[in-house]
Scaffold this active site. Sequence first.
Site, PDB file in Angstrom:
ATOM      1  N   ASP A 125      -8.999  -3.357  -1.843  1.00  0.00           N
ATOM      2  CA  ASP A 125      -9.561  -3.255  -0.496  1.00  0.00           C
ATOM      3  C   ASP A 125      -9.668  -4.587   0.239  1.00  0.00           C
ATOM      4  O   ASP A 125     -10.161  -4.618   1.371  1.00  0.00           O
ATOM      5  CB  ASP A 125     -10.937  -2.593  -0.558  1.00  0.00           C
ATOM      6  CG  ASP A 125     -10.841  -1.139  -0.974  1.00  0.00           C
ATOM      7  OD1 ASP A 125      -9.956  -0.442  -0.442  1.00  0.00           O
ATOM      8  OD2 ASP A 125     -11.636  -0.701  -1.822  1.00  0.00           O
ATOM      9  N   ASP A 185      -4.836   5.743  -0.495  1.00  0.00           N
ATOM     10  CA  ASP A 185      -5.456   4.802   0.448  1.00  0.00           C
ATOM     11  C   ASP A 185      -4.801   3.423   0.405  1.00  0.00           C
ATOM     12  O   ASP A 185      -4.809   2.684   1.403  1.00  0.00           O
ATOM     13  CB  ASP A 185      -6.944   4.606   0.129  1.00  0.00           C
ATOM     14  CG  ASP A 185      -7.673   5.844  -0.324  1.00  0.00           C
ATOM     15  OD1 ASP A 185      -7.058   6.706  -0.967  1.00  0.00           O
ATOM     16  OD2 ASP A 185      -8.883   5.939  -0.061  1.00  0.00           O
TER      17      ASP A 185
END
Length: 404
Positions: A125, A185
């Site tokens: 992330d 993602d």
Amino acid sequence: MRKLLNDTMIMSRPFFLIIIVIFTFSCVNSQNDHTNEILAHAENQTKLLLEEVVKTSKGKEKIIPRSLTKSGELHLVNSRNWTSGFFPGTLWLLYEMTEDKFWLEQAVLYTKMIEKEKFDRGSHDVGFKIYCSFGNGYRLTGQEDYKNVILQAAKTLIKRYDQKIGAIRSWDHNNDKWDYPVIIDNLMNLELLFAATELSGDSTYYDIAVDHANTTLENHFREDNSSYHVVDFNPETGKVQGKNTHQGYSDESDWARGQAWGLYGNVMIFRETGNKIYLNQAKKIANFLLNHPQLPNDMIPYWDFDVSDLENEPRDVSSAAIMASALYELSCYSNNQKKYKEAADQILKSLHSKYRSPKGQNKGFILQNSTGHKPKNKEIDVPLNYADYYYLEALLRKEKLKKI
């Protein structure tokens, strides 16, 4: 969408990127009255949110607004949280749309607060965190310090890449479930790597991004063009050893935000590579979503497309916002421009009319009715900072498309 860094690069890239130059540099001052009203609501809400952050944080480490708690209080997170880049990114988008120095000052302030994440090797992330904040900041200011942060973050991210598997490891948790998990993602974080190659001239980042994209293309998508959430690889052989979910209804279900990530990710990868395999996949995903029998008439999906008791299931506004932003960009690359643009327009219309926070409520978040993690009963039917971010990005893209 980020700017091309200089005019000389235009000649060396596919013709379709000329569209992106226009798309990126177009002036947005000609917004109609409806857009002005929507933007005014976003500004007023975000100013309230800034006030709430100051009151709630009181010098603590947790300074980024993420959502609301079950009791309706502001939920703040520290810079390490995967969502920490979205609020600074929202501030940059407000500055871009208004040219108001107030938003520039706030964007600079909150972006600086998460700079240390350029060294976070703990998850994939780092792309979300740094590119939504420093990426937008560099695109709008050209500040050299921001460029350096982007490059360092990319260096950090590629340390999670395994050549044998051909992908960047997503998570380090739940080792009892997965050996080498890669989630859908993760496509979103590849934009950081493409940017790093453009900024540095080092093709290493680009090559790793493409390898990851190809591995995802090969393993995550089903025959109907929906995607699994998690694909687990054997670190020794590089082979797939499991496909399941973490936030969806079931392993074989269509978790709404996962489908939106897949759509947005493939559109972005086509933009960066010019390889039509990603464009074709993006079109297939878009068609799967727009023709899904359980997509509601207002086009705001339930948190998972395969839940059965629809009347008692929450929607996920964040998925809709991501879809809208991706569809606007996809419309630039497709002969079906009208189809994708009209779908994005309908999503935005629904978000404007039915899912905005009432004025002065929800501690200042712009949208409501998102779903974060239904299986763990976390963040159900609440505002989420990434819903606000992609909503504003979609609105900005809509306005820029008017100038093409």
